[in-house]
Design an enzyme around this catalytic site. Sequence first.
Site, short mmCIF file in Angstrom:
data_model
loop_
_atom_site.label_atom_id
_atom_site.label_comp_id
_atom_site.label_asym_id
_atom_site.label_seq_id
_atom_site.Cartn_x
_atom_site.Cartn_y
_atom_site.Cartn_z
N ALA A 110 0.85 -1.17 0.00
CA ALA A 110 0.00 0.00 0.00
C ALA A 110 0.89 1.23 0.00
CB ALA A 110 -0.95 -0.02 1.15
N CYS A 111 1.48 1.60 1.12
CA CYS A 111 2.36 2.78 1.10
C CYS A 111 3.22 2.78 2.36
CB CYS A 111 1.56 4.08 1.14
SG CYS A 111 0.61 4.40 -0.33
N THR A 112 4.33 3.46 2.27
CA THR A 112 5.14 3.71 3.46
C THR A 112 5.55 5.18 3.45
OG1 THR A 112 6.07 1.47 3.37
CG2 THR A 112 7.25 3.08 4.72
N ASN A 143 0.29 1.27 6.66
CA ASN A 143 -1.16 1.37 6.43
C ASN A 143 -1.97 0.88 7.62
OD1 ASN A 143 0.26 0.58 3.64
ND2 ASN A 143 -1.28 2.18 3.37
N ARG A 160 5.65 -4.20 6.82
CA ARG A 160 6.71 -3.37 6.23
C ARG A 160 7.26 -2.40 7.27
NH1 ARG A 160 3.41 -0.58 3.03
NH2 ARG A 160 1.67 -1.83 3.78
#
Length: 368
Positions: A128-130, A288, A301
């Site tokens: 998804a995102c960091t 996330n 993550r």
Amino acid sequence: MAILSSLIFLSLSLSSFLQVVRPVDVPVPQYTLNLDLPPQERWAHIVKDYAALYPLLIEELYQIIPKPIVVAITSVTGVLDQFIPQPYADEIRGIAKYTNSTVGETLMGNLAYDFTAFYHGGKAKRGACTSILAVDNNGTLFHGRNLDYTFKDLIRNFTINVEFQSKGQTVFMATTFAGMVGVFTGMRPGGMSISLDQRNTGEIWSNFYDALKTGFHGMVGVVLRETLADANMHYNDAVSKLTSTRLIAPCFLIIGGPKAEGVVITRDRSKAIDVWHLNETWYLVETNYEHWKPPPATDNRRDPAIKALNSIGRNNITADTLFIVLSTPPVLNTATSYTTVMSSGSPSYYQAVIRYPPLPDLDVNDHI
Ligand SMILES: *[C@@H]1O[C@H](CO)[C@@H](O)[C@H](O)[C@H]1NC(C)=O
Ligand SMILES: *[C@@H]1O[C@H](CO)[C@@H](O)[C@H](O)[C@H]1NC(C)=O
Ligand SMILES: *[C@@H]1O[C@H](CO)[C@@H](O)[C@H](O)[C@H]1NC(C)=O
Ligand SMILES: *[C@@H]1O[C@H](CO)[C@@H](O)[C@H](O)[C@H]1NC(C)=O
Ligand SMILES: *[C@@H]1O[C@H](CO)[C@@H](O)[C@H](O)[C@H]1NC(C)=O
């Protein structure tokens, strides 16, 4: 550990940011956008370069946005101005015109975040995102982010850097997608840097209900762009605005100030449920998941990012070493589309690269 130390070695031996890690990474194409032009013309020179690819993108959108929402969005376009504030409605019209797409299709692309951030039945999404805020010993704040999106490969090809200018001066810059009027990653020099991480919670119907209720004024990317664009808005104002403004979709908002200050805001649709300050540690890592809960074992993550930051240490944190953290698997993973590192207090730091495959697999959790 072997990978990390070889990356550090590379960063010491090569001066260019772009060559820090992997030769397959390519610089993000650079554009300027003139805010003094009529809104319908502003994006013309940019989206013309992407018009040939546009039909493929639209095809993908039809696959990820739930059908009833597609129908609803398409029906709104006849009365676009009742739902989308200016100048964004006209920018969307202009983008549609110069890509030979319909206003409905362009609108759908612009609502992709707002209508995909909801609870997906407990299935951990792959990537998804960091976002990371890190402060060095001199009090310089670096703000880095990976944008991960399981959206085939195409979104990489639409990734661009845009300097939004007025009277020949850059007001703010963003790493964004050609044809998207909102901003998920951006910086106002001397003002603040902002990134958005997806937060999936609640019902898609709440997103849609809120969209209608707010007249689409809470499109997340648009609210972030307005924050970046307003030169009178300082870091603290931005934090309070982004803590309280109603948004269509839940999200994590990561904001870095021009000094050693930053926050991770955990947002519900109506307001923040938590504001996490960068004042007890020298970095904050947000992926996330709520920072006060452990991440799911299937998508951790966060801990690898923390491990990499600790191993580099505060003494050695720079834009380049933060880039290395963001290049450490599984922080960097198959879904990562781009990496941006910025610092609003040192505006010469604004670097973004597109991460093309081959990329490390997300499930690999033990590289460092
Ligand atoms: C868009 O449509 C016009 C008119 O049909 C055509 O001249 C132009 O080549 C098209 N552009 C693209 C990128 O398809
Ligand atoms: C911190 O400041 C010192 C002294 O001014 C300078 O030598 C050093 O390069 C700076 N470090 C960073 C990471 O900017
Ligand atoms: C996207 O960009 C990559 C790298 O330049 C290229 O190999 C690929 O063909 C592009 N995809 C499309 C659909 O054009
Ligand atoms: C960090 O900032 C928050 C908000 O201003 C404050 O509540 C908290 O006490 C601060 N923590 C430290 C260690 O200064
Ligand atoms: C990290 O910082 C320490 C202490 O300042 C220094 O001795 C070491 O060489 C640095 N390592 C790297 C890889 O820059």
